[in-house]
Design a protein around this motif. Structure first.
Motif, PDB file in Angstrom:
ATOM      1  N   THR A 188       0.864  -1.177   0.000  1.00 19.96           N
ATOM      2  CA  THR A 188       0.000   0.000   0.000  1.00 19.96           C
ATOM      3  C   THR A 188       0.906   1.233   0.000  1.00 19.96           C
ATOM      4  O   THR A 188       1.867   1.295   0.772  1.00 19.96           O
ATOM      5  N   PRO A 202      -3.454   0.891  -3.565  1.00 21.09           N
ATOM      6  CA  PRO A 202      -3.985   0.022  -2.510  1.00 21.09           C
ATOM      7  C   PRO A 202      -3.172  -1.260  -2.400  1.00 21.09           C
ATOM      8  O   PRO A 202      -2.580  -1.713  -3.384  1.00 21.09           O
ATOM      9  N   THR A 206      -5.330  -1.813   4.310  1.00 16.70           N
ATOM     10  CA  THR A 206      -6.484  -1.212   3.633  1.00 16.70           C
ATOM     11  C   THR A 206      -6.716   0.233   4.085  1.00 16.70           C
ATOM     12  O   THR A 206      -6.267   0.633   5.170  1.00 16.70           O
ATOM     13  N   VAL A 219      -8.623   8.323  -0.959  1.00 16.93           N
ATOM     14  CA  VAL A 219      -8.095   7.347  -1.921  1.00 16.93           C
ATOM     15  C   VAL A 219      -8.027   8.057  -3.272  1.00 16.93           C
ATOM     16  O   VAL A 219      -9.027   8.594  -3.745  1.00 16.93           O
ATOM     17  N   THR A 224      -8.909   3.470  -8.952  1.00 13.60           N
ATOM     18  CA  THR A 224      -9.955   2.655  -9.580  1.00 13.60           C
ATOM     19  C   THR A 224     -10.304   3.098 -11.000  1.00 13.60           C
ATOM     20  O   THR A 224     -10.996   2.390 -11.709  1.00 13.60           O
ATOM     21  N   GLU A 324     -14.491  -7.782  -5.860  1.00 12.44           N
ATOM     22  CA  GLU A 324     -15.175  -6.693  -5.148  1.00 12.44           C
ATOM     23  C   GLU A 324     -14.126  -5.711  -4.620  1.00 12.44           C
ATOM     24  O   GLU A 324     -13.217  -6.115  -3.884  1.00 12.44           O
ATOM     25  N   PRO A 325     -14.226  -4.434  -5.010  1.00 10.98           N
ATOM     26  CA  PRO A 325     -13.165  -3.489  -4.649  1.00 10.98           C
ATOM     27  C   PRO A 325     -13.273  -2.994  -3.211  1.00 10.98           C
ATOM     28  O   PRO A 325     -13.373  -1.798  -2.944  1.00 10.98           O
ATOM     29  N   LYS A 326     -13.252  -3.941  -2.270  1.00  3.15           N
ATOM     30  CA  LYS A 326     -13.364  -3.599  -0.847  1.00  3.15           C
ATOM     31  C   LYS A 326     -12.269  -4.310  -0.067  1.00  3.15           C
ATOM     32  O   LYS A 326     -11.915  -5.441  -0.406  1.00  3.15           O
ATOM     33  N   LEU A 330      -9.709  -4.333  -2.976  1.00  4.95           N
ATOM     34  CA  LEU A 330      -9.454  -3.087  -3.710  1.00  4.95           C
ATOM     35  C   LEU A 330      -8.096  -3.163  -4.424  1.00  4.95           C
ATOM     36  O   LEU A 330      -7.950  -2.691  -5.553  1.00  4.95           O
ATOM     37  N   TYR A 333      -8.537  -5.521  -7.415  1.00  2.00           N
ATOM     38  CA  TYR A 333      -9.256  -4.796  -8.471  1.00  2.00           C
ATOM     39  C   TYR A 333      -8.322  -3.817  -9.180  1.00  2.00           C
ATOM     40  O   TYR A 333      -8.274  -3.749 -10.417  1.00  2.00           O
ATOM     41  N   ASN A 334      -7.548  -3.056  -8.387  1.00  3.60           N
ATOM     42  CA  ASN A 334      -6.621  -2.055  -8.930  1.00  3.60           C
ATOM     43  C   ASN A 334      -5.626  -2.697  -9.906  1.00  3.60           C
ATOM     44  O   ASN A 334      -5.338  -2.150 -10.974  1.00  3.60           O
TER      45      ASN A 334
END
Ligand code: AMP
Ligand code: MG
Length: 353
Positions: A188, A202, A206, A219, A224, A324-326, A330, A333-334
């Motif tokens: 990160t 990310p 988190t 962020v 994203t 799922e971008p959580k 995240l 996803y990135n």
């Protein structure tokens, strides 16, 4: 670049059992050479961060754009003071909570950090990794170790020594094999140089965890979304197509059922279709499959290995389930949205619900 170096591969399970090998690797760094080594995130390609010729050779070995700065790795938190100035209280709080570990902080740099290391910026990225081999190497070398991921620029980051061997043989002096990296995605990155802290990349730490220590954390939109043309990247690495296998990657947003129907249909007309999913998709698919896993942590740990394997297996197009971008997702996803060059298909919108 000429592939002129003799690259030595050295296996190190526990650095305490290999003091001679760690000492030799540290000596290579002190003399301006290049050593690939395991960290808890991905393998790093290390050089003495204070030696401009040494860090310049990192860029050459990787084919990395000169304006993409390097992260400097340290052995103890107090080493931050030698590299950075005007260190805010928040940096010490983050260090206490997350170091050693997968968090990189951007701070204002001291002149001792060469411009090649910082990509010409007035700031420096600093991290204290937790992997025992990384820690032993940095401590023994006695210098801050600049290290980007140990892959050829643009290809998926390396999570095993074999990935480094494939990309960097002939380009580095030594590769330390410490097994598979646990986290699997890069650290990160948070900048502490502005009014509010901003996550630029990310990773395993988190935004929610950072907020527990810092209060409000932003962020960066580039995490994203694709940078708008002409907009300057807060983190230069964000603007490059990254982490990509040779195969075309398309991200699909939808349910398991929608995913399988779409991919099976595509496979009837397109050659070399592969699927990258969480797991349950496999039984309903007619195409070869790679499994990421169900949780953000599992997906992070497997992502780059899966992308490399898809190339090895001859994939032409990879349809990937959108994570799922959580939380840690995240970070997954990135990386995947960049591997896909920001191509995302919403399956319900595609009329296949
Ligand atoms: P890598 O070393 O390949 O994991 O990439 C390092 C990442 O950190 C890249 O995305 C860089 O752009 C980012 N980075 C390093 N130094 C800075 C800095 N001083 N300011 C902003 N981003 C940075
Ligand atoms: Mg990298």
């Amino acid at each position: 670049m000429l592939l002129e170096k003799k690259t030595e591969l050295v296996k190190i399970d526990d650095p305490e059992n290999h003091p001679c090998e760690i000492a030799r690797a540290a000596e290579i760094l002190q003399k301006g050479g290049l050593v690939a080594f395991p960290t808890e995130t991905v393998y790093g390609l290390g050089a003495n961060g204070l030696n401009p010729a040494a860090t310049a050779s990192i860029f050459a070995a990787k084919g990395r754009p000169q304006d993409n700065p390097l992260i400097v790795h340290i052995a103890v938190p107090s080493q931050m003071e030698a590299l950075a100035r005007e260190i805010p209280h928040s940096a010490w709080k983050l260090a206490e909570r997350f170091w050693p570990g997968p968090l990189t902080m951007i701070l204002k740099k001291r002149p001792v950090v060469p411009d090649v290391t910082s990509g010409g910026l007035d700031t420096v990225a600093i991290r204290l990794p937790s992997h025992p081999v990384a820690r032993a190497l940095i401590a023994k070398s006695g210098v801050p170790v600049a290290a980007p991921s140990a892959n050829l620029s643009g290809s998926p980051s390396p999570t095993t020594a074999q990935h480094c061997v494939k990309d960097l043989t002939g380009r580095v002096d030594m590769i330390l094999d410490g097994g598979r990296c646990g986290v699997g995605v890069e650290s990160t990155v948070i900048t502490l140089t502005g009014e509010l802290p901003v996550v630029l990349r990310p990773g395993f730490v988190t935004p929610e965890e950072l907020e527990e220590v810092l209060g409000k954390v932003l962020v960066d939109p580039a995490v994203t979304r694709q940078l708008e043309q002409g907009r300057q990247a807060a983190s230069p690495g964000m603007k490059y197509k990254h982490y990509a296998p040779a195969a075309r990657v398309v991200l699909l947003l939808g349910t398991t059922q929608q995913f399988c129907r779409y991919v099976n249909q595509k496979a009837q007309t397109e050659p070399g279709v592969f699927a990258l999913g969480f797991g349950p998709e496999q039984q309903d698919l007619t195409v070869p499959f790679e499994r990421l896993g169900e949780t953000g942590e599992d997906q992070a740990a497997r992502l780059f290995d899966c992308l490399r394997r898809l190339d090895e297996r001859g994939a032409k197009t990879v349809y990937a389930r959108c994570p799922e971008p959580k939380g840690v997702g995240l970070a997954v996803y990135n990386r995947l949205i960049r591997a896909a060059g920001f191509t995302l298909v919403e399956l319900s919108a595609a009329g296949l619900a």
